[in-house]
Enzyme design. Sequence first.
Site: not given
Ligand code: SER
Length: 325
Positions: A8, A11-12, A35, A53, A143, A147
């Site tokens: 990743g 990503g951010q 990816r 991936d 999500y 987690k």
């Molecule tokens: N920043 C994430 C979200 O908003 C939370 O971990 O999904």
Amino acid sequence: MKTILVTGAGGQIGTDLTAALRTLHGDAAVLATNRRPPSAGSPAAPGAFEVLDVTDSGAVDRLVRRSQPDAIYHLAARLSAVGETDPQRAWVVNMGGLYNILEAARLHKVRQVFWPSSIAVFGPDTPREQTPQDTVMRPTTMYGVSKVAGELLCDYYVSRYGLDVRGVRYPGVISSEAPPGGGTTDYGVAMFHAALSTGHYTCFVREDTVLPMIYMPDCIKAALDLMAAEFPRLRHHNGFNLAAMRFSAGELAEAIRRHVPQFTCTFEPDERQAIADSWPSSLDDAAARREWGWRPDYDLPRMTADMLGRLRARRAAEHQPRSLQ
Ligand code: SER
């Protein structure tokens, strides 16, 4: 030389963390994966890169066997809001990806794994103020479910296999480089960009919505400090609460307005409001402070000034005539 694999990486968090790891360990030591390859103009740091991936267990196994990293920072995931548009895919990417990484790490004797959890592990039954480290975790998003399950899976690999897996529960992350993608806390970043581009932002949560947030330099510091901590000092290994800042969406708009007086913000909550309402508004991070010395550097005013400074500098550079660049 210590070698590191990052998933990743585009990503951010991956964008900034990959750059920080390369500064710390050298460009050659860090293999960035994503990816998709970085698009032209993306802020991804230059250096070794491979497409990966994380849901492809064979590809993960082959890459870990071939690259023999000392540590893996596994960041590839689907965030909360985008996860709700396709929960099945969110489960496969978040849980399947984590399982593949942990198995490859176990089989190929990787020394350490970092895997970020999130405030999304909490739900409406969790105490919202000063949310304790060890408390009710019954989230309402896929999500969050992934987690919670991921935290348990990481603990299992620590106790069953002695694999050194570590992680924190990130609050919403505010960053000036790569944008977030598909999270509920994304308004925290979008508001800054809108303030400098159109001067107006329509925020998708209510003005009085308070969520915990963290600025990217603190987000990176947390990952690096936790990974550097002595293993015997850790009673928890992953899922450390991290408190840095907490503010309402309205307070963020006000903080930006102090620097951009013409900025206006309206509030039109959408389906992400329910997710935001199910998360804590502040966190008790005593375990992180005690076990590995966590201490944030940025509060709301300092973060706001720094964010606007960086975004303004980037906009100025982008608008310079080519001959001056
Ligand atoms: N920043 C994430 C979200 O908003 C939370 O971990 O999904």
